[in-house]
Design a protein around this motif. Structure first.
Motif, PDB file in Angstrom:
ATOM      1  N   VAL A  33       3.044 -18.505  -5.367  1.00 29.23           N
ATOM      2  CA  VAL A  33       4.407 -18.964  -5.107  1.00 29.23           C
ATOM      3  C   VAL A  33       5.150 -19.121  -6.426  1.00 29.23           C
ATOM      4  CG1 VAL A  33       5.795 -20.888  -4.248  1.00 29.23           C
ATOM      5  CG2 VAL A  33       3.887 -20.050  -2.909  1.00 29.23           C
ATOM      6  N   ALA A  34       4.475 -19.691  -7.417  1.00 24.39           N
ATOM      7  CA  ALA A  34       5.116 -19.851  -8.723  1.00 24.39           C
ATOM      8  C   ALA A  34       5.458 -18.496  -9.321  1.00 24.39           C
ATOM      9  CB  ALA A  34       4.205 -20.631  -9.658  1.00 24.39           C
ATOM     10  N   LEU A  35       4.567 -17.543  -9.150  1.00 25.79           N
ATOM     11  CA  LEU A  35       4.815 -16.204  -9.673  1.00 25.79           C
ATOM     12  C   LEU A  35       5.929 -15.503  -8.902  1.00 25.79           C
ATOM     13  CD1 LEU A  35       1.134 -15.052 -10.215  1.00 25.79           C
ATOM     14  CD2 LEU A  35       2.772 -15.695 -11.968  1.00 25.79           C
ATOM     15  N   ALA A  36       6.105 -15.876  -7.642  1.00 23.74           N
ATOM     16  CA  ALA A  36       7.116 -15.233  -6.809  1.00 23.74           C
ATOM     17  C   ALA A  36       8.529 -15.703  -7.135  1.00 23.74           C
ATOM     18  CB  ALA A  36       6.829 -15.503  -5.336  1.00 23.74           C
ATOM     19  N   ALA A  37       8.655 -16.755  -7.910  1.00 17.29           N
ATOM     20  CA  ALA A  37       9.967 -17.319  -8.201  1.00 17.29           C
ATOM     21  C   ALA A  37      10.928 -16.304  -8.807  1.00 17.29           C
ATOM     22  CB  ALA A  37       9.823 -18.519  -9.143  1.00 17.29           C
ATOM     23  N   CYS A  38      10.386 -15.303  -9.466  1.00 19.51           N
ATOM     24  CA  CYS A  38      11.266 -14.303 -10.067  1.00 19.51           C
ATOM     25  C   CYS A  38      11.546 -13.139  -9.122  1.00 19.51           C
ATOM     26  CB  CYS A  38      10.672 -13.774 -11.381  1.00 19.51           C
ATOM     27  SG  CYS A  38       9.106 -12.944 -11.148  1.00 19.51           S
ATOM     28  N   GLY A  39      10.915 -13.122  -7.944  1.00 19.10           N
ATOM     29  CA  GLY A  39      11.118 -12.037  -6.982  1.00 19.10           C
ATOM     30  C   GLY A  39      12.335 -12.278  -6.121  1.00 19.10           C
ATOM     31  N   ASP A  40      12.759 -11.221  -5.414  1.00 16.06           N
ATOM     32  CA  ASP A  40      13.908 -11.405  -4.521  1.00 16.06           C
ATOM     33  C   ASP A  40      13.437 -11.914  -3.170  1.00 16.06           C
ATOM     34  OD1 ASP A  40      14.525  -7.966  -3.436  1.00 16.06           O
ATOM     35  OD2 ASP A  40      12.720  -9.171  -3.432  1.00 16.06           O
ATOM     36  N   ASP A  41      14.339 -12.417  -2.365  1.00 15.94           N
ATOM     37  CA  ASP A  41      14.001 -12.995  -1.069  1.00 15.94           C
ATOM     38  C   ASP A  41      14.058 -11.922  -0.009  1.00 15.94           C
ATOM     39  OD1 ASP A  41      15.472 -15.484   1.145  1.00 15.94           O
ATOM     40  OD2 ASP A  41      13.465 -14.630   1.041  1.00 15.94           O
ATOM     41  N   GLY A  42      12.894 -11.445   0.410  1.00 14.73           N
ATOM     42  CA  GLY A  42      12.821 -10.433   1.453  1.00 14.73           C
ATOM     43  C   GLY A  42      12.069 -10.956   2.647  1.00 14.73           C
ATOM     44  N   GLY A  43      12.108 -12.251   2.888  1.00 18.11           N
ATOM     45  CA  GLY A  43      11.330 -12.885   3.935  1.00 18.11           C
ATOM     46  C   GLY A  43      11.616 -12.397   5.336  1.00 18.11           C
ATOM     47  N   ASP A  44      12.783 -11.772   5.581  1.00 22.47           N
ATOM     48  CA  ASP A  44      13.107 -11.323   6.924  1.00 22.47           C
ATOM     49  C   ASP A  44      12.481  -9.980   7.262  1.00 22.47           C
ATOM     50  OD1 ASP A  44      14.605 -13.583   7.304  1.00 22.47           O
ATOM     51  OD2 ASP A  44      16.482 -12.617   6.703  1.00 22.47           O
ATOM     52  N   ARG A  45      11.921  -9.334   6.301  1.00 17.54           N
ATOM     53  CA  ARG A  45      11.312  -8.026   6.540  1.00 17.54           C
ATOM     54  C   ARG A  45       9.880  -8.198   7.015  1.00 17.54           C
ATOM     55  NH1 ARG A  45      13.298  -4.790   1.188  1.00 17.54           N
ATOM     56  NH2 ARG A  45      15.455  -5.396   1.382  1.00 17.54           N
ATOM     57  N   VAL A  46       9.422  -7.293   7.828  1.00 20.26           N
ATOM     58  CA  VAL A  46       8.039  -7.345   8.287  1.00 20.26           C
ATOM     59  C   VAL A  46       7.139  -6.742   7.238  1.00 20.26           C
ATOM     60  CG1 VAL A  46       8.615  -7.329  10.749  1.00 20.26           C
ATOM     61  CG2 VAL A  46       8.268  -5.172   9.547  1.00 20.26           C
ATOM     62  N   ALA A  47       5.859  -7.115   7.269  1.00 22.26           N
ATOM     63  CA  ALA A  47       4.909  -6.674   6.247  1.00 22.26           C
ATOM     64  C   ALA A  47       4.817  -5.160   6.181  1.00 22.26           C
ATOM     65  CB  ALA A  47       3.538  -7.281   6.520  1.00 22.26           C
ATOM     66  N   ALA A  48       4.906  -4.480   7.311  1.00 25.48           N
ATOM     67  CA  ALA A  48       4.804  -3.017   7.308  1.00 25.48           C
ATOM     68  C   ALA A  48       5.940  -2.398   6.505  1.00 25.48           C
ATOM     69  CB  ALA A  48       4.797  -2.486   8.730  1.00 25.48           C
ATOM     70  N   ASP A  49       7.140  -2.962   6.591  1.00 24.16           N
ATOM     71  CA  ASP A  49       8.259  -2.451   5.810  1.00 24.16           C
ATOM     72  C   ASP A  49       8.020  -2.669   4.321  1.00 24.16           C
ATOM     73  OD1 ASP A  49      10.881  -3.417   8.154  1.00 24.16           O
ATOM     74  OD2 ASP A  49       9.595  -1.637   8.067  1.00 24.16           O
ATOM     75  N   ASN A  50       7.444  -3.822   3.966  1.00 21.49           N
ATOM     76  CA  ASN A  50       7.174  -4.129   2.565  1.00 21.49           C
ATOM     77  C   ASN A  50       6.197  -3.135   1.962  1.00 21.49           C
ATOM     78  OD1 ASN A  50       8.821  -6.339   2.717  1.00 21.49           O
ATOM     79  ND2 ASN A  50       7.153  -7.779   3.039  1.00 21.49           N
ATOM     80  N   ALA A  51       5.254  -2.657   2.766  1.00 21.22           N
ATOM     81  CA  ALA A  51       4.224  -1.760   2.250  1.00 21.22           C
ATOM     82  C   ALA A  51       4.813  -0.431   1.795  1.00 21.22           C
ATOM     83  CB  ALA A  51       3.169  -1.519   3.326  1.00 21.22           C
ATOM     84  N   GLN A  52       5.953  -0.041   2.325  1.00 21.88           N
ATOM     85  CA  GLN A  52       6.558   1.226   1.984  1.00 21.88           C
ATOM     86  C   GLN A  52       7.403   1.139   0.717  1.00 21.88           C
ATOM     87  OE1 GLN A  52       5.469   3.779   3.703  1.00 21.88           O
ATOM     88  NE2 GLN A  52       4.358   2.317   4.960  1.00 21.88           N
ATOM     89  N   GLU A  53       7.671  -0.052   0.243  1.00 21.15           N
ATOM     90  CA  GLU A  53       8.495  -0.260  -0.937  1.00 21.15           C
ATOM     91  C   GLU A  53       7.614  -0.496  -2.157  1.00 21.15           C
ATOM     92  OE1 GLU A  53      10.866  -3.646  -0.035  1.00 21.15           O
ATOM     93  OE2 GLU A  53      11.819  -2.701   1.670  1.00 21.15           O
ATOM     94  N   ALA A  54       8.194  -0.391  -3.322  1.00 19.27           N
ATOM     95  CA  ALA A  54       7.473  -0.744  -4.535  1.00 19.27           C
ATOM     96  C   ALA A  54       7.131  -2.230  -4.476  1.00 19.27           C
ATOM     97  CB  ALA A  54       8.327  -0.457  -5.756  1.00 19.27           C
ATOM     98  N   GLU A  55       6.000  -2.602  -5.036  1.00 18.03           N
ATOM     99  CA  GLU A  55       5.601  -4.003  -5.009  1.00 18.03           C
ATOM    100  C   GLU A  55       6.557  -4.847  -5.842  1.00 18.03           C
ATOM    101  OE1 GLU A  55       1.539  -3.841  -6.309  1.00 18.03           O
ATOM    102  OE2 GLU A  55       0.844  -3.713  -4.250  1.00 18.03           O
ATOM    103  N   THR A  56       6.960  -5.974  -5.270  1.00 18.24           N
ATOM    104  CA  THR A  56       7.859  -6.900  -5.952  1.00 18.24           C
ATOM    105  C   THR A  56       7.370  -8.322  -5.726  1.00 18.24           C
ATOM    106  OG1 THR A  56       9.291  -7.080  -4.022  1.00 18.24           O
ATOM    107  CG2 THR A  56       9.890  -5.403  -5.650  1.00 18.24           C
ATOM    108  N   GLY A  57       7.997  -9.274  -6.384  1.00 22.98           N
ATOM    109  CA  GLY A  57       7.705 -10.682  -6.166  1.00 22.98           C
ATOM    110  C   GLY A  57       6.242 -11.023  -6.390  1.00 22.98           C
ATOM    111  N   ALA A  58       5.690 -11.845  -5.512  1.00 23.35           N
ATOM    112  CA  ALA A  58       4.322 -12.327  -5.650  1.00 23.35           C
ATOM    113  C   ALA A  58       3.310 -11.199  -5.570  1.00 23.35           C
ATOM    114  CB  ALA A  58       4.031 -13.379  -4.584  1.00 23.35           C
ATOM    115  N   THR A  59       3.569 -10.207  -4.738  1.00 26.08           N
ATOM    116  CA  THR A  59       2.641  -9.082  -4.603  1.00 26.08           C
ATOM    117  C   THR A  59       2.484  -8.358  -5.932  1.00 26.08           C
ATOM    118  OG1 THR A  59       3.317  -8.811  -2.302  1.00 26.08           O
ATOM    119  CG2 THR A  59       2.135  -6.985  -3.295  1.00 26.08           C
ATOM    120  N   ALA A  60       3.579  -8.085  -6.591  1.00 30.13           N
ATOM    121  CA  ALA A  60       3.532  -7.417  -7.894  1.00 30.13           C
ATOM    122  C   ALA A  60       2.871  -8.311  -8.939  1.00 30.13           C
ATOM    123  CB  ALA A  60       4.938  -7.034  -8.338  1.00 30.13           C
ATOM    124  N   ALA A  61       3.178  -9.606  -8.894  1.00 34.22           N
ATOM    125  CA  ALA A  61       2.606 -10.532  -9.869  1.00 34.22           C
ATOM    126  C   ALA A  61       1.088 -10.605  -9.732  1.00 34.22           C
ATOM    127  CB  ALA A  61       3.227 -11.915  -9.697  1.00 34.22           C
TER     128      ALA A  61
END
Length: 108
Positions: free
Chosen positions: A11-39
């Motif tokens: 969560v602390a690492l995600a502070a610099c990421g953008d807020d994409g909480g409304d997207r489903v996980a499957a949509d996130n998988a198709q994008e470049a890693e950002t936020g906590a996932t990238a961290a």
């Protein structure tokens, strides 16, 4: 499947990421890693395994120590990690963009 667990470090690492909480996980998988996932992806093995160890324990599963982790496909198109514990258990971990860890444990 286990409940979603929040990782303090992620969560602390995600502070610099953008807020994409409304997207489903499957949509996130198709994008470049950002936020906590990238961290989490950028952590060295020892630190990443420590994060996974805490997430697994927070999910209620027994894991004295994570001995290794590797990238894995959680579901078709959704990337995460497979973590191996020193007690022989294995767990699939998906870090969502908001820093939440979704842990799925193998049942023996």
């Amino acid at each position: 499947m286990r409940r979603l667990m929040v990782l303090g470090l992620a969560v602390a690492l995600a502070a610099c990421g953008d807020d994409g909480g409304d997207r489903v996980a499957a949509d996130n998988a198709q994008e470049a890693e950002t936020g906590a996932t990238a961290a989490v992806s950028k952590l060295d093995d020892e630190l990443r395994n420590g994060v996974f160890e805490k997430a697994i324990r927070a999910s209620g599963a027994a894991c004295p120590s994570v001995t290794g982790s590797e990238r894995a496909e959680i579901t078709p198109g959704v990337r995460g990690w497979k973590a191996q514990c020193d007690n022989g258990s294995a767990h699939l971990i998906q870090i969502l963009r908001d820093g939440t860890a979704k842990v799925t444990s193998r049942r023996d």
